[in-house]
Scaffold this motif. Structure first.
Motif, PDB file in Angstrom:
ATOM      1  N   LYS A 254       0.840  -1.202   0.000  1.00  0.00           N
ATOM      2  CA  LYS A 254       0.000   0.000   0.000  1.00  0.00           C
ATOM      3  C   LYS A 254       0.873   1.249   0.000  1.00  0.00           C
ATOM      4  CE  LYS A 254      -3.743   2.301   2.519  1.00  0.00           C
ATOM      5  NZ  LYS A 254      -4.631   2.271   3.710  1.00  0.00           N
ATOM      6  N   THR A 255       1.949   1.232   0.777  1.00  0.00           N
ATOM      7  CA  THR A 255       2.889   2.358   0.798  1.00  0.00           C
ATOM      8  C   THR A 255       3.520   2.562  -0.566  1.00  0.00           C
ATOM      9  OG1 THR A 255       3.408   1.950   3.128  1.00  0.00           O
ATOM     10  CG2 THR A 255       4.968   3.290   1.889  1.00  0.00           C
ATOM     11  N   GLU A 258       0.651   3.983  -2.966  1.00  0.00           N
ATOM     12  CA  GLU A 258       0.059   5.279  -2.625  1.00  0.00           C
ATOM     13  C   GLU A 258       1.094   6.386  -2.436  1.00  0.00           C
ATOM     14  OE1 GLU A 258      -2.519   4.779   0.732  1.00  0.00           O
ATOM     15  OE2 GLU A 258      -3.960   3.542  -0.392  1.00  0.00           O
ATOM     16  N   LYS A 259       2.237   6.059  -1.850  1.00  0.00           N
ATOM     17  CA  LYS A 259       3.244   7.083  -1.575  1.00  0.00           C
ATOM     18  C   LYS A 259       4.224   7.254  -2.724  1.00  0.00           C
ATOM     19  CE  LYS A 259       6.626   8.591   1.894  1.00  0.00           C
ATOM     20  NZ  LYS A 259       7.241   8.299   3.222  1.00  0.00           N
ATOM     21  N   SER A 261       3.793   5.702  -5.951  1.00  0.00           N
ATOM     22  CA  SER A 261       3.173   5.448  -7.264  1.00  0.00           C
ATOM     23  C   SER A 261       3.816   4.271  -7.984  1.00  0.00           C
ATOM     24  CB  SER A 261       3.271   6.707  -8.151  1.00  0.00           C
ATOM     25  OG  SER A 261       2.631   7.793  -7.540  1.00  0.00           O
TER      26      SER A 261
END
Length: 356
Positions: A254-255, A258-259, A261
């Protein structure tokens, strides 16, 4: 086969369009920020909507255009040429679907971009392009960006001139299960900073990074970008199943998305990049372990686990998709207790992620 490092106005334009509303923080070059802010100011009277939040990324737009043109005469395209191309997304769809029919990963991303254009994105994009034409963005690029980009091209050529790339290209062909690499086109963009990304047919776009990387690292970046787009649906499904099995893997993934790309295949590509760097003498095993702890804040544990399996092979694997599938089916790659697995390979990895 040659490595061609060159500027491209149209890709720089698409990168500007993709970043004009971003918050330009510490990772951006000062001259890039100045040019973006200056152009934004000139465009204020045109009241152009911010389609960045709903639209495709600059890398996706560049990939679609790259695939549509196969990079032929891409450096000769004008803003008016680009407007005519974007006005007819149905033509984009025909060409892109044919050229990417054997590449599930790239085709899915390209079709998302074309779908967005078909469903209304074209109007906003064309409005932006027409405004850029009116303020003579091309002249601004020639006067202000091109000299910086040409300087960057020369620096990058110099950095890789001492390396024989034939061996690493041969290894990439084996891993990708392909027959040949023709010329490798590296398009340098001032507006893409701070990222590099792959384009169609063994090409990629590089940001202005020569002040931050040495020759070995840039060769490693070339290997990374040429590996992108290798994966098929089976490989992506393997990743999704792995992520669903383990909380740490789910959290780090997820990191990454989301962080940073990161693309879905990013961890597989990075593992291959690490492996290619070691077997071609660009880095040691120990170098990779330390790099992996820091890269993207330590959010790619799977890349390190797969790299550790690759490095145990007696020869370069042929067909990375098949190799990953086999390792998954035999249980060598699994989504169980990822923290323990990665800590055994790189003690302190989990702590690096938690502190990032």
């Amino acid at each position: 086969m040659a490595v061609l490092i060159k500027p491209c106005f149209i890709y720089d334009l698409l990168c500007y369009a993709g970043q004009r509303f971003f918050e330009l923080g510490e990772y951006y070059l000062e001259d890039q920020k100045d040019l973006i802010y200056k152009t934004n100011k000139e465009l204020e009277k045109y009241n152009i909507d911010d389609f960045n939040l709903s639209g495709p990324s600059m890398s996706s737009m560049c990939m679609v255009l790259s695939c549509f043109t196969d990079n032929k005469d891409i450096d000769k395209l004008t803003i008016k040429d680009l407007i005519e191309i974007i006005k007819h997304p149905e033509n984009l769809s025909l060409v892109v679907n044919e050229r990417l029919k054997d590449n599930d990963f790239l085709l899915n991303d390209a079709n998302y971009t074309i779908k967005w254009l078909k469903e209304g994105g074209t109007d906003g994009y064309v409005k932006l392009l027409e405004a850029l034409d009116e303020i003579n963005f091309y002249k601004s690029w020639v006067d202000n960006a091109l000299p910086r980009v040409l300087e960057e091209c020369e620096k990058l050529r110099s950095k890789i001139s001492q390396y024989n790339l034939d061996n690493i290209f041969g290894d990439i062909l084996k891993i990708r299960n392909e027959n040949r690499i023709d010329d490798v086109n590296i398009f340098v963009s001032l507006y893409s900073h701070p990222v590099c990304f792959s384009l169609y047919n063994k090409s990629f776009l590089s940001s202005c990074i020569s002040d931050f990387v040495d020759g070995k690292m840039f060769v490693q970046i070339i290997a990374h970008e040429l590996m992108h787009g290798f994966s098929n649906n089976e490989t992506i499904n393997i990743l999704r199943e792995l992520v669903s099995r383990d909380d740490f893997l789910k959290k780090t993934y997820k990191t990454l998305v989301e962080k940073y790309s990161g693309a879905e295949e990013e961890q597989f590509v990075v593992a291959a990049e690490y492996y290619l760097a070691v077997v071609n003498g660009l880095a040691t095993y120990e170098d990779i372990i330390e790099t992996a702890k820091q890269r993207y804040g330590g959010c790619m544990p799977l890349s390190l686990i797969i790299f550790n399996l690759l490095i145990q092979e007696k020869s370069v694997p042929v067909n990375y998709n098949l190799w990953l599938s086999q390792k998954f089916k035999l249980g060598f790659i699994n989504g169980e207790n990822i923290e323990k697995q990665v800590e055994e390979i790189a003690p302190g990895f989990v702590n690096c992620y938690e502190q990032s």
